[in-house]
Every structure is written in structure tokens, then in C-alpha cells.
Scaffold this motif. Sequence first.
Motif, mmCIF file in Angstrom:
data_model
loop_
_atom_site.group_PDB
_atom_site.id
_atom_site.type_symbol
_atom_site.label_atom_id
_atom_site.label_comp_id
_atom_site.label_asym_id
_atom_site.label_seq_id
_atom_site.Cartn_x
_atom_site.Cartn_y
_atom_site.Cartn_z
ATOM 1 N N ASP A 182 41.196 67.825 -24.437
ATOM 2 C CA ASP A 182 40.187 67.750 -25.494
ATOM 3 C C ASP A 182 40.626 68.659 -26.642
ATOM 4 O O ASP A 182 41.686 69.283 -26.586
ATOM 5 C CB ASP A 182 38.825 68.181 -24.946
ATOM 6 C CG ASP A 182 37.655 67.564 -25.718
ATOM 7 O OD1 ASP A 182 37.874 67.104 -26.860
ATOM 8 O OD2 ASP A 182 36.532 67.549 -25.183
ATOM 9 N N THR A 183 39.779 68.766 -27.646
ATOM 10 C CA THR A 183 40.091 69.607 -28.804
ATOM 11 C C THR A 183 40.318 71.048 -28.354
ATOM 12 O O THR A 183 39.471 71.630 -27.660
ATOM 13 C CB THR A 183 38.942 69.564 -29.823
ATOM 14 O OG1 THR A 183 38.699 68.193 -30.169
ATOM 15 C CG2 THR A 183 39.299 70.351 -31.077
ATOM 16 N N PRO A 184 41.442 71.659 -28.727
ATOM 17 C CA PRO A 184 41.726 73.039 -28.294
ATOM 18 C C PRO A 184 40.720 74.042 -28.864
ATOM 19 O O PRO A 184 40.197 73.866 -29.961
ATOM 20 C CB PRO A 184 43.122 73.306 -28.867
ATOM 21 C CG PRO A 184 43.693 71.966 -29.166
ATOM 22 C CD PRO A 184 42.540 71.088 -29.509
ATOM 23 N N THR A 185 40.449 75.077 -28.089
ATOM 24 C CA THR A 185 39.678 76.225 -28.562
ATOM 25 C C THR A 185 40.600 77.432 -28.564
ATOM 26 O O THR A 185 41.778 77.331 -28.216
ATOM 27 C CB THR A 185 38.464 76.506 -27.659
ATOM 28 O OG1 THR A 185 38.936 77.016 -26.390
ATOM 29 C CG2 THR A 185 37.638 75.248 -27.406
ATOM 30 N N LEU A 186 40.064 78.578 -28.930
ATOM 31 C CA LEU A 186 40.875 79.801 -28.944
ATOM 32 C C LEU A 186 41.007 80.426 -27.557
ATOM 33 O O LEU A 186 41.691 81.427 -27.381
ATOM 34 C CB LEU A 186 40.266 80.805 -29.921
ATOM 35 C CG LEU A 186 40.267 80.365 -31.393
ATOM 36 C CD1 LEU A 186 39.494 81.360 -32.249
ATOM 37 C CD2 LEU A 186 41.685 80.198 -31.910
ATOM 38 N N LEU A 187 40.335 79.832 -26.559
ATOM 39 C CA LEU A 187 40.435 80.342 -25.187
ATOM 40 C C LEU A 187 40.395 79.157 -24.229
ATOM 41 O O LEU A 187 39.328 78.679 -23.859
ATOM 42 C CB LEU A 187 39.300 81.323 -24.882
ATOM 43 C CG LEU A 187 39.439 82.120 -23.580
ATOM 44 C CD1 LEU A 187 40.568 83.142 -23.694
ATOM 45 C CD2 LEU A 187 38.143 82.839 -23.239
ATOM 46 N N THR A 188 41.563 78.668 -23.841
ATOM 47 C CA THR A 188 41.654 77.501 -22.968
ATOM 48 C C THR A 188 41.345 77.867 -21.511
ATOM 49 O O THR A 188 41.304 79.039 -21.143
ATOM 50 C CB THR A 188 43.064 76.908 -23.028
ATOM 51 O OG1 THR A 188 43.989 77.899 -22.521
ATOM 52 C CG2 THR A 188 43.447 76.525 -24.451
ATOM 53 N N ALA A 189 41.163 76.839 -20.693
ATOM 54 C CA ALA A 189 40.899 77.062 -19.265
ATOM 55 C C ALA A 189 42.068 77.778 -18.593
ATOM 56 O O ALA A 189 41.870 78.661 -17.743
ATOM 57 C CB ALA A 189 40.626 75.731 -18.574
ATOM 58 N N ALA A 190 43.301 77.414 -18.962
ATOM 59 C CA ALA A 190 44.472 78.077 -18.379
ATOM 60 C C ALA A 190 44.517 79.547 -18.764
ATOM 61 O O ALA A 190 44.890 80.408 -17.958
ATOM 62 C CB ALA A 190 45.752 77.378 -18.831
#
Length: 471
Positions: A182-190
Motif C-alpha cells: 500500500d502507500t508507504p508511510t514514514l514507519l513501515t511494518a518491517a
Amino acid sequence: MDKGCLKLSLVLVIIWACAYHTEASLSLHMDDFIRAVKQVEDEMNPGAKPVAVLKRLRWVAGLQDPFIQHFLGNVDSSGSEMDAGLLSYIRKAVQHKVTADGREEGVVLTSEGTTVALRPLLLGIEAGFISRFSERVRGLHQLTLAKDLGLALTHSSNLTQRVGPDGCWDSLTAPRVFTLSDTPTLLTAAHVNGGMDGVVLGMGVKIRNPLRLSSLLTEYYCHQLDNRGLDAAPRLISRRRRDNFRELVLPPVLTRHVVKSQELQQRLKMQPQMEVKEKKQLMAAVKEGMKEFVHMFMDCPPIIPRCMWDAAPYRGTPTNLSLPLSFMYIHHTSTPGEPCLTFQQCSADMRSMQRFHQEDRGWDDIGYSFVAGSDGHIYEGRGWHWQGAHTLGHNSIGYGVSFIGDYTASVPSSHSMALVRDRLASCAVGGGRLKPSFILQGHRQVVNTSCPGDAFFHEIKSWQHFGEVEN
């Protein structure tokens, strides 16, 4: 070309070829990263302590910004020469960024099926070793999660999702490209996974004192479960990431560290100190944003997305559910009849069930909404939004959750039952997908079947929200 130039050209070609071979032979799998760490350990002075290896990795990866140096100090290039291919591989594996086309770099795939950013992991472990004899680990929360969480919560242009998403690999055997879903955020799940592991291991080394960094990573990421699953597994393993993080970190404490990280960044940039009003506004924004983080990564269980277990496409057009739903229906798979204990086996079971449902039953997809393995994960079937084919006549009003195995004479592991009973249910209610007053029932209560097995059905009668069928 004279002989001297020819010789030099041949040497350069050989060096390049060796470097390329080293980098190409190692994938972005945690097992391969651990092999690279072992190479670094072997190339350093005999008896080099883990903190020296961590500093070496930090220098190679270029993790030298003022924020990191404030807590961990500077590192220099002194030490033995490093193989060029190994150096290139470590830089690629550790330097974290998201590209314009949605690829996340600086992450690795673990054997248990989750993806981890190495930067916050290694910084957290180094902070732990440096503070081994102190009462608290200085900078642990800031280096692993707080700084980046603050940026995600206060600088995100997407107010509907400020943390996440997860993604999928190009290959599960030799992973090299990880693409966000999905659209990236500044804090991904990884990044969150790596940060959580950095906190857990940063605190853990204060107790364990491992002799080698590679041994610490192997014990944490490569533990093999026996037939009792997580019920008999050690505490300090990656499959227990969320449980351990929940015990170690209280949301109000993390909120304070987020605000402190923002203040420290301003000081390091020689910016004026925050006014009282500005600090209150920051605290309010972080508290509000923390609700999303806590829901996604502390309340909800780890859910393996469809692409990670290599699901076939849905056939046709899914019917969307009208949320929130009123019921959760509990199943067992019966076939496969044995619990799955690894990501690889659980994924194979998911594909087997999907083939059976699509090819033999003629359904559009695997019937279940979610499936619980005994490996510590929930597997996404039709998920939160697509209507399933699990409980005849009731698919539009409830989620169907199945446990892999035959539970006629026994029950699933305590951990896998708690994952559904406590975590998945709480996640569904907190996310507005199940009504707070939802009713939990066994498949047999509404359809003429023995599912979810005699022993398991007797067990779920004691669960909160269990309800008898009204005549």
C-alpha cells in the motif's frame, strides 16, 4: 595495451568478480545476513566482543548521524580490511529507505515469515550491550522506534494510515526485492518489527551476555518448534515479538520517548527549545497517533498476508462485507489433520486448502476469513472485508476462523487459541470490524457438521462471547 596495464586490469576484474560473487551469493534472508555477520566476526581480531562487531557493522552501513552518535558515540574505520563484496552486501542489507516505486530496502525476511528492518534492530542491540551494567538502556526506545514513530505521527500527510504497511517478497527462498502492499508511510511494518526486536534484544542482552552477535541472532530468529508449538518454546524468540514488546513497553512510556526524541532532534540541529504550548500540542498529537500504533502492533496479532503464503488470485469479484459484523464462527480444518509448526508448512497447508476449495468445491477462494497456525501467526484468508464461504447461511454476518489440524480428540496449542480468542477478537472489535457485543459460536451450532471437533468445541464453550443458538 602494455603488460603493466593489462595486469592491473586483470586484478581489478578479479576483485570486482569476487565482490560481485559475495554479494550475489547472499540473499536478503536473515539466515544469509547472519552468515555475513559470522564472516565479519571471523575477519576481526579473535575474541572480538559483540559490541565491537556491532560498531563495525554501523561503520560499514554508515549509521553515523548526530542522533545515533548522541547515544552510541562515534565509530571509525580502524580495523582489518573487509571483503568488498561483504561490505557492499552489509550496506545494502542495513541502509533503510523506501523508493519512489514502493520498494523497501534495508529489510530481510526471517524464517518465521515476517520482515525486519535491520537498522533499528542493530542499534537497539548495541544500546543494550553498551548499557549492560546500567539500570536502564540509554537511548533504547529512541534508537529503535521513538524517533521514527514521532516523524510518522506528526509529519504524515495521510491521516487515515500513519504507520505500516506490510509487503511481499519476490521470492521466499532467495528474497531480494520487497515491495510494499500500500502507500508507504514514514514507519513501515518491517521497520516496526525491527524496532520491536531491537527493544526486546536490547533488554535481553543485559541478562544473557552472548559471546557472539551471530549466536544471539541465530537463537532469536532460527528457533525450531517441537510438536507442542509455542507452548514449550523459549521466551526470547522472534515469534514472541509482540508478546515480549507488550510486556516491556507501556504506551505512555513510549509516548514520552517520542516527544523526547523530537526535542533532542531540535537541540542537535541548534534549533530553539520548544515553547510550553508547542510541547503540549506535540504531546496531544502523539497521544492521538499512538492509538493507531497500539491497535496495529500491540492489540492485533501478527497476520501473514495472502501474498506471503503465495495465494492464488480470487476468482471473480469478491462481495464486500457490511461492517461491523455480529458473529465469529470457529472451525477446524480436519484436513490438514496435523498442526503446522513452521511458516513454510502453514503456507503449504493454506495453498492446499485453497486448491481444494477452488478446484474441488468450485468456490472463488479459500473459504475462511482467517486461519490460525501453531507457528505463532494468523494467516489471511478472505480477510476483513471479503465475504467468506465458511458457515453456510451465515457468511454475510460473521467471520470464519479456522485452526489448522483435527481437534476431535485434542485442542490446539494454548498460544494459538489465545491468539484468536484474545488478540484477533480484540483487533476486530478495536478496528470496527466486529461489534463489541459479538457472539462466538462453533461451526456445528449453525450447520450440521462435527466441526470444530468434540474436544475443541467443549473448549470454546468457556470462551468469552460464546453464545448458544437461539431457537
